[in-house]
Design a protein around this motif. Structure first.
Motif, PDB file in Angstrom:
ATOM      1  N   TYR A   1      48.039  44.949  41.695  1.00 16.48           N
ATOM      2  CA  TYR A   1      48.547  44.307  42.906  1.00 16.48           C
ATOM      3  C   TYR A   1      47.413  43.642  43.682  1.00 16.48           C
ATOM      4  CZ  TYR A   1      52.520  47.416  41.983  1.00 16.48           C
ATOM      5  OH  TYR A   1      53.570  48.075  41.400  1.00 16.48           O
ATOM      6  N   THR A   2      47.765  42.646  44.468  1.00 14.45           N
ATOM      7  CA  THR A   2      46.799  41.990  45.352  1.00 14.45           C
ATOM      8  C   THR A   2      47.389  41.924  46.753  1.00 14.45           C
ATOM      9  OG1 THR A   2      47.658  39.792  44.772  1.00 14.45           O
ATOM     10  CG2 THR A   2      45.769  40.603  43.513  1.00 14.45           C
ATOM     11  N   TYR A   3      46.506  41.969  47.747  1.00 12.98           N
ATOM     12  CA  TYR A   3      46.988  41.966  49.131  1.00 12.98           C
ATOM     13  C   TYR A   3      45.843  41.627  50.082  1.00 12.98           C
ATOM     14  CZ  TYR A   3      44.663  46.506  49.431  1.00 12.98           C
ATOM     15  OH  TYR A   3      43.722  47.496  49.414  1.00 12.98           O
ATOM     16  N   LYS A   4      46.187  41.401  51.338  1.00 14.31           N
ATOM     17  CA  LYS A   4      45.202  41.190  52.404  1.00 14.31           C
ATOM     18  C   LYS A   4      45.693  41.918  53.652  1.00 14.31           C
ATOM     19  CE  LYS A   4      43.029  37.130  52.549  1.00 14.31           C
ATOM     20  NZ  LYS A   4      42.763  35.671  52.640  1.00 14.31           N
ATOM     21  N   ILE A   5      44.795  42.107  54.575  1.00  9.89           N
ATOM     22  CA  ILE A   5      45.141  42.708  55.852  1.00  9.89           C
ATOM     23  C   ILE A   5      45.359  41.570  56.860  1.00  9.89           C
ATOM     24  CG2 ILE A   5      44.318  44.139  57.750  1.00  9.89           C
ATOM     25  CD1 ILE A   5      45.032  45.701  55.240  1.00  9.89           C
ATOM     26  N   ALA A   6      46.533  41.539  57.473  1.00 14.35           N
ATOM     27  CA  ALA A   6      46.872  40.480  58.428  1.00 14.35           C
ATOM     28  C   ALA A   6      47.192  41.109  59.785  1.00 14.35           C
ATOM     29  CB  ALA A   6      48.057  39.666  57.923  1.00 14.35           C
ATOM     30  N   LEU A   7      46.647  40.524  60.833  1.00 11.37           N
ATOM     31  CA  LEU A   7      46.816  41.084  62.170  1.00 11.37           C
ATOM     32  C   LEU A   7      47.907  40.374  62.958  1.00 11.37           C
ATOM     33  CD1 LEU A   7      43.083  41.569  63.229  1.00 11.37           C
ATOM     34  CD2 LEU A   7      44.503  42.964  61.710  1.00 11.37           C
ATOM     35  N   ASN A   8      48.576  41.160  63.785  1.00 13.11           N
ATOM     36  CA  ASN A   8      49.547  40.649  64.758  1.00 13.11           C
ATOM     37  C   ASN A   8      50.644  39.808  64.126  1.00 13.11           C
ATOM     38  OD1 ASN A   8      48.034  41.927  66.810  1.00 13.11           O
ATOM     39  ND2 ASN A   8      46.653  40.167  66.898  1.00 13.11           N
ATOM     40  N   ARG A   9      51.094  40.235  62.948  1.00  8.87           N
ATOM     41  CA  ARG A   9      52.254  39.659  62.264  1.00  8.87           C
ATOM     42  C   ARG A   9      52.101  38.172  61.930  1.00  8.87           C
ATOM     43  NH1 ARG A   9      57.041  42.951  62.567  1.00  8.87           N
ATOM     44  NH2 ARG A   9      56.627  44.891  63.707  1.00  8.87           N
ATOM     45  N   SER A  10      50.875  37.737  61.689  1.00  6.97           N
ATOM     46  CA  SER A  10      50.644  36.340  61.303  1.00  6.97           C
ATOM     47  C   SER A  10      49.403  36.263  60.433  1.00  6.97           C
ATOM     48  CB  SER A  10      50.474  35.455  62.537  1.00  6.97           C
ATOM     49  OG  SER A  10      49.172  35.589  63.083  1.00  6.97           O
ATOM     50  N   TRP A  11      49.127  35.040  59.913  1.00 11.41           N
ATOM     51  CA  TRP A  11      47.946  34.819  59.098  1.00 11.41           C
ATOM     52  C   TRP A  11      46.779  34.268  59.914  1.00 11.41           C
ATOM     53  CZ3 TRP A  11      47.450  37.062  54.660  1.00 11.41           C
ATOM     54  CH2 TRP A  11      48.566  37.306  53.856  1.00 11.41           C
ATOM     55  N   ASP A  12      46.939  34.165  61.234  1.00  8.08           N
ATOM     56  CA  ASP A  12      45.882  33.577  62.061  1.00  8.08           C
ATOM     57  C   ASP A  12      44.570  34.349  61.912  1.00  8.08           C
ATOM     58  OD1 ASP A  12      47.693  31.724  62.904  1.00  8.08           O
ATOM     59  OD2 ASP A  12      48.079  32.659  64.847  1.00  8.08           O
ATOM     60  N   GLU A  13      44.669  35.679  61.835  1.00 10.57           N
ATOM     61  CA  GLU A  13      43.477  36.503  61.619  1.00 10.57           C
ATOM     62  C   GLU A  13      43.783  37.466  60.481  1.00 10.57           C
ATOM     63  OE1 GLU A  13      40.381  39.538  63.954  1.00 10.57           O
ATOM     64  OE2 GLU A  13      42.031  38.576  65.030  1.00 10.57           O
ATOM     65  N   ASN A  14      43.067  37.310  59.377  1.00 14.37           N
ATOM     66  CA  ASN A  14      43.299  38.166  58.220  1.00 14.37           C
ATOM     67  C   ASN A  14      41.974  38.491  57.547  1.00 14.37           C
ATOM     68  OD1 ASN A  14      42.958  36.361  55.575  1.00 14.37           O
ATOM     69  ND2 ASN A  14      43.918  35.089  57.155  1.00 14.37           N
ATOM     70  N   TYR A  15      41.951  39.606  56.821  1.00 16.00           N
ATOM     71  CA  TYR A  15      40.721  40.078  56.189  1.00 16.00           C
ATOM     72  C   TYR A  15      40.984  40.424  54.730  1.00 16.00           C
ATOM     73  CZ  TYR A  15      39.100  40.268  60.959  1.00 16.00           C
ATOM     74  OH  TYR A  15      38.757  39.920  62.239  1.00 16.00           O
ATOM     75  N   GLY A  16      40.060  39.987  53.880  1.00 15.75           N
ATOM     76  CA  GLY A  16      40.186  40.236  52.456  1.00 15.75           C
ATOM     77  C   GLY A  16      39.087  41.131  51.934  1.00 15.75           C
ATOM     78  N   ALA A  17      38.702  40.902  50.694  1.00 13.09           N
ATOM     79  CA  ALA A  17      37.703  41.737  50.033  1.00 13.09           C
ATOM     80  C   ALA A  17      36.406  41.799  50.828  1.00 13.09           C
ATOM     81  CB  ALA A  17      37.430  41.200  48.630  1.00 13.09           C
ATOM     82  N   PHE A  18      35.819  43.006  50.889  1.00 17.24           N
ATOM     83  CA  PHE A  18      34.564  43.275  51.604  1.00 17.24           C
ATOM     84  C   PHE A  18      34.672  43.017  53.097  1.00 17.24           C
ATOM     85  CE2 PHE A  18      33.582  41.390  47.366  1.00 17.24           C
ATOM     86  CZ  PHE A  18      33.387  42.598  46.714  1.00 17.24           C
TER      87      PHE A  18
END
Length: 298
Positions: A250-267
């Motif tokens: 699986y692949t995924y990212k962490i997204a804040l406040n229910r949008s893609w405006d601020e998101n964090y990926g690997a490392f």
């Protein structure tokens, strides 16, 4: 450097243990990004490994990240919320398998560290590595400026520790005596100290990836849906999501406040490459620290 990517990756895995061993004696804690960056600096990428993949991550970097699971499986590496640490068995492995060839053979075969191998009292590194460790330790510490004995000392802040006011003994005694003599009718009550250090947190954190529909969301890669939201643990200051997933990649990212405006990926990189999860099937818990941007899978 090794003759190929496989040999280079093994050398970098050994470097990971050496770097973490050095951090033990330097009194520092390194996150995953710092450990991997130092390992790739000691064993640079060849042209093939330096090629960027679709997510903007060098091929060799992705290979090393995946291969680090071998160290965890061997019991030589712990990936925690506050960073990567080396347990006693990992320290002993740096001594028992100091030779790169012996290290590679032990890691591939799952050879345990011999029971009579002592925990080293100093990391088995060369002079260049010791110099690098000392440099990292110095950079993380803030030295207090020298002051005359009669003057109050200035504030000193250690990493992740609240600053404490240190006063010269004579000045402190004078101040205490004056406070006792002062004709005060009432003294203000100090506010109770909080048992938990709170940090600014987003309103919501979602695990947005290609398994959101498995969680019951109407679509994948959609951080706005309730099914993708993580739960905040105010005591531990982390966000968690537990799900029962079928075996797969699986692949995924962490997204804040229910949008893609601020998101964090690997490392922990903002707008970075996708996190990857190789799952054997069953319950899995994803933990996210907004302080470090680290991800822990359990």
């Amino acid at each position: 450097m090794g003759a190929n990517t496989a040999e280079n990756t093994t050398l970098r895995l050994k470097a990971v243990l050496d770097i973490l061993a050095e951090s033990v004696w330097a009194g520092t804690t390194l996150n995953a990004g710092e450990v991997l960056a130092e390992a790739t600096a000691r064993v640079p990428f060849n042209d093939h490994e330096a090629e960027l993949l679709s997510g903007g991550i060098p091929r060799g970097h992705k290979t090393l990240t995946s291969a680090s699971a071998k160290l965890v499986k061997a019991g030589w590496l712990v990936k925690g919320r506050s960073g990567w640490t080396i347990p006693e068995d990992g320290l002993r492995a740096t001594v028992a398998f100091a030779d790169p060839a012996a290290f590679a053979a032990a890691l591939d075969a799952g050879t345990p560290v011999p029971a009579d191998t002592p925990v080293p009292t100093a990391p088995p590194v060369n002079a260049q590595a010791k110099k690098a460790a000392t440099k990292r330790a110095s950079a993380k510490k803030v030295a207090a400026p020298a002051t005359p004995p009669a003057e109050a000392a200035t504030d000193v802040a250690e990493p992740k520790v609240a600053a404490a006011r240190i006063s010269a003994p004579k000045a402190a005694a004078t101040k205490a005596a004056a406070a006792k003599k002062a004709p005060r009718k009432a003294s203000a009550k100090a506010a109770p100290a909080s048992a938990v250090e709170t940090l600014p947190q987003p309103d919501a954190v979602a695990v947005a990836g290609d398994f959101n529909t498995v969680l019951g969301a109407p679509e994948d890669w959609a951080p706005q849906h309730d099914e993708a939201q993580m739960t905040f643990d105010a005591t531990a200051q982390v966000w968690t999501l537990t799900a029962d997933l079928p075996a797969g990649h699986y692949t995924y990212k962490i997204a804040l406040n229910r949008s893609w405006d601020e998101n964090y990926g690997a490392f922990g990189a903002r707008d970075g490459a996708n996190h990857e999860l190789h799952h054997d099937g069953g319950p899995v818990t994803i933990t996210y620290s907004h302080e470090t941007r680290d991800i822990v899978i359990s």
